[in-house]
Each structure stands twice: as C-alpha cells, then as structure tokens.
Design a protein around this motif. Structure first.
Motif, PDB file in Angstrom:
ATOM      1  N   LEU B  34      97.087 125.364  67.249  1.00 33.55           N
ATOM      2  CA  LEU B  34      96.807 125.545  65.833  1.00 33.55           C
ATOM      3  C   LEU B  34      98.096 125.792  65.083  1.00 33.55           C
ATOM      4  O   LEU B  34      99.071 126.307  65.636  1.00 33.55           O
ATOM      5  CB  LEU B  34      95.880 126.750  65.613  1.00 33.55           C
ATOM      6  N   TYR B  36      99.317 127.782  61.538  1.00 35.88           N
ATOM      7  CA  TYR B  36      98.951 128.693  60.472  1.00 35.88           C
ATOM      8  C   TYR B  36     100.076 128.712  59.449  1.00 35.88           C
ATOM      9  O   TYR B  36     101.256 128.549  59.770  1.00 35.88           O
ATOM     10  CB  TYR B  36      98.744 130.116  61.015  1.00 35.88           C
ATOM     11  N   LYS B  38     101.724 130.994  56.198  1.00 37.00           N
ATOM     12  CA  LYS B  38     101.740 132.372  55.691  1.00 37.00           C
ATOM     13  C   LYS B  38     102.636 132.474  54.475  1.00 37.00           C
ATOM     14  O   LYS B  38     103.820 132.169  54.530  1.00 37.00           O
ATOM     15  CB  LYS B  38     102.211 133.344  56.781  1.00 37.00           C
ATOM     16  N   ALA B  41     103.346 138.621  51.657  1.00 39.82           N
ATOM     17  CA  ALA B  41     102.342 139.623  51.290  1.00 39.82           C
ATOM     18  C   ALA B  41     100.909 139.145  51.533  1.00 39.82           C
ATOM     19  O   ALA B  41      99.964 139.741  51.007  1.00 39.82           O
ATOM     20  CB  ALA B  41     102.497 140.060  49.839  1.00 39.82           C
ATOM     21  N   GLU B  42     100.743 138.080  52.306  1.00 39.71           N
ATOM     22  CA  GLU B  42      99.410 137.628  52.676  1.00 39.71           C
ATOM     23  C   GLU B  42      99.336 137.431  54.185  1.00 39.71           C
ATOM     24  O   GLU B  42     100.368 137.259  54.852  1.00 39.71           O
ATOM     25  CB  GLU B  42      99.064 136.301  51.985  1.00 39.71           C
ATOM     26  N   GLY B  43      98.120 137.432  54.724  1.00 41.23           N
ATOM     27  CA  GLY B  43      97.961 137.119  56.138  1.00 41.23           C
ATOM     28  C   GLY B  43      98.041 135.625  56.372  1.00 41.23           C
ATOM     29  O   GLY B  43      97.881 134.827  55.456  1.00 41.23           O
ATOM     30  N   PRO B  44      98.317 135.218  57.609  1.00 42.58           N
ATOM     31  CA  PRO B  44      98.344 133.785  57.926  1.00 42.58           C
ATOM     32  C   PRO B  44      96.981 133.145  57.684  1.00 42.58           C
ATOM     33  O   PRO B  44      95.949 133.766  57.918  1.00 42.58           O
ATOM     34  CB  PRO B  44      98.693 133.764  59.418  1.00 42.58           C
ATOM     35  N   PHE B  89     103.396 129.126  61.403  1.00 46.10           N
ATOM     36  CA  PHE B  89     103.314 129.602  62.787  1.00 46.10           C
ATOM     37  C   PHE B  89     102.555 128.597  63.632  1.00 46.10           C
ATOM     38  O   PHE B  89     101.483 128.115  63.250  1.00 46.10           O
ATOM     39  CB  PHE B  89     102.576 130.939  62.865  1.00 46.10           C
ATOM     40  N   LEU B 102      95.008 133.945  70.919  1.00 39.95           N
ATOM     41  CA  LEU B 102      96.100 133.049  70.546  1.00 39.95           C
ATOM     42  C   LEU B 102      97.466 133.656  70.852  1.00 39.95           C
ATOM     43  O   LEU B 102      97.690 134.842  70.655  1.00 39.95           O
ATOM     44  CB  LEU B 102      96.027 132.736  69.048  1.00 39.95           C
ATOM     45  N   PHE B 104     101.380 133.186  69.650  1.00 44.48           N
ATOM     46  CA  PHE B 104     102.056 132.653  68.480  1.00 44.48           C
ATOM     47  C   PHE B 104     103.551 132.462  68.729  1.00 44.48           C
ATOM     48  O   PHE B 104     104.175 133.188  69.516  1.00 44.48           O
ATOM     49  CB  PHE B 104     101.903 133.615  67.295  1.00 44.48           C
ATOM     50  N   GLY B 105     104.122 131.508  68.008  1.00 46.04           N
ATOM     51  CA  GLY B 105     105.561 131.376  67.934  1.00 46.04           C
ATOM     52  C   GLY B 105     106.113 132.307  66.862  1.00 46.04           C
ATOM     53  O   GLY B 105     105.367 133.026  66.194  1.00 46.04           O
ATOM     54  N   ALA B 106     107.432 132.282  66.703  1.00 49.97           N
ATOM     55  CA  ALA B 106     108.109 133.192  65.769  1.00 49.97           C
ATOM     56  C   ALA B 106     108.046 132.709  64.328  1.00 49.97           C
ATOM     57  O   ALA B 106     108.397 133.453  63.412  1.00 49.97           O
ATOM     58  CB  ALA B 106     109.573 133.386  66.186  1.00 49.97           C
TER      59      ALA B 106
END
Lengths: 113, 114
Positions: B34, B36, B38, B41-44, B89, B102, B104-106
C-alpha cells in the motif's frame, strides 16, 4: 463522528508527569494500533489490539502502557518519559484482512521536556 | 531490522511532470502493498494498493508497479500537481497476518513546484 479521532492533538509534558493519549474509532473495526513516528524514521509499530486483546507488544518500554477497554477505544498511558520519546503518536484501526489497510487518526504531537 | 525501505527521503518535481517514488522490501512473505499519503498535522491516508498477484494497479493519476523478483515497487504520479506535495509512505503486509499488520518505510517527502 466518523473516522479515527485522537486527543489531545498536542501535548507537552515533563519527565515526571503522567498523561494519557486517547483514540476512538466508529468504523466498526476490531483491530487498533499505536504507532510512533519520529523524524526521518519509519512508522514504528508499538502495540496491536484485536478484539480488545493485546496481540503484539513490539518491545516497547514499560513507561508506555496501553489500554483497550473495548473495540472502539484505545489509550496510551505515559509516565516518566524521556526527551527521546518526543514524537508523533498515531493511532490506527482496521477490519479483518489486509485489503482494508488502516485508517489513521491525525496523531498526537508529544514533546517531553 | 527494517523490512520496507524508501531510500529517497525527498523528491522535488515540477508541476505537470511525473513523480516516481521507489520502495524496496526484504521480506518475501509480503504479498500486499500500500501507499499512504501524509500532510503535515494529519494522519496518513490510504492512496493506492497492489496485491502480489498483479504487477500494476492504476487509479487516476496514480499507478503502482510491483516487481516481485526484485522486491521493488514504485508509485508514479502523473501529472504531478501542487496538492500532491506531501510525505508518501510505502507499506507492506503478509497474507498470513489476517489483521493486515503493516510494515512501513521511512517516507519520501514530495515537493511539487509551479
């Protein structure tokens, strides 16, 4: 309210304080997660709860204590934190199966002074 | 041990051009991937996904390519728009994990310039 809601959005705490982060979801999901996002690092999985039961603790120090009273609510209790614990803490929820992915909250920006 | 890697921390691209974001993974058990997006100040938020049985999935301006033999996937955004400026991400999951945990990458910070 829909989605995943996290409170507070910002938190500044001293190293001797005790505080709690709250996460709430109304998506009917049965799994909830805490992630930590530090600058320039991958999202780090901290805890996983499935049907209110903790199924994973990713070697998180005991100064972080999760609580999941029901499938809609998740808390992260904090005490005696260190400055290096300053980060964005993200809550997420998911339904069964990878196809659904996660729904994330907006996060709590934590600063430990 | 980081199983999902995004080796480019940032990418700058001109509006209207193509953005190509890369992601490598080491776990051969991953079978669902997947992307994502971002904003500060918000979530992914979920952008696009691909199953290991496919090598391409397209959704509007976004296309994800998967090369299983190379353990590599990429996200193409064309044409890039200023609103695409965000951190992206890459994430992966194993089929055996029925709850879709999941990794995640950086992240890659994309800046789209006018």
């Amino acid at each position: 309210e829909t989605g995943v809601t996290q409170t507070p959005r910002h938190l500044v705490m001293g190293m001797t304080n005790k505080k709690s982060l709250k996460c709430e979801q109304h998506l009917g999901h049965n799994a909830m997660y805490w992630y930590k996002q530090s600058a320039k690092k991958p999202l780090e999985l901290m805890f996983v709860y499935n049907f209110k039961e903790q199924t994973e603790n990713n070697s998180v120090p005991s100064r972080f204590s999760p609580e999941c009273p029901n499938s809609s609510h998740l808390f992260l209790h904090l005490h005696t934190l260190q400055p290096e614990d300053s980060a964005l803490y993200l809550c997420a929820s998911s339904g069964a199966g990878t196809i659904f992915g996660y729904t994330f909250g907006s996060g709590t920006r934590l600063t430990v002074v | 041990d980081q199983q999902v890697k995004q080796n480019s921390p940032s990418l700058s691209v001109q509006e209207g051009r193509i953005s190509i974001l890369n992601c490598d993974y080491t776990n051969s058990m991953f079978d669902y991937f997947l992307w994502y997006k971002k904003y500060p100040a918000e979530g992914p938020t979920f952008l696009i996904s691909i199953s290991s049985i496919k090598d391409k999935n397209e959704d509007g301006r976004f296309t994800v390519f998967l090369n299983k033999s190379a353990k590599h996937l990429s996200l193409h955004i064309v044409p890039s728009q200023p609103g695409d400026s965000a951190v992206y991400f890459c994430a992966a999951s194993e089929a055996t994990d029925s709850w879709g945990k999941l990794q995640f990458g950086a992240g890659t910070q994309v800046v789209v310039t006018p």
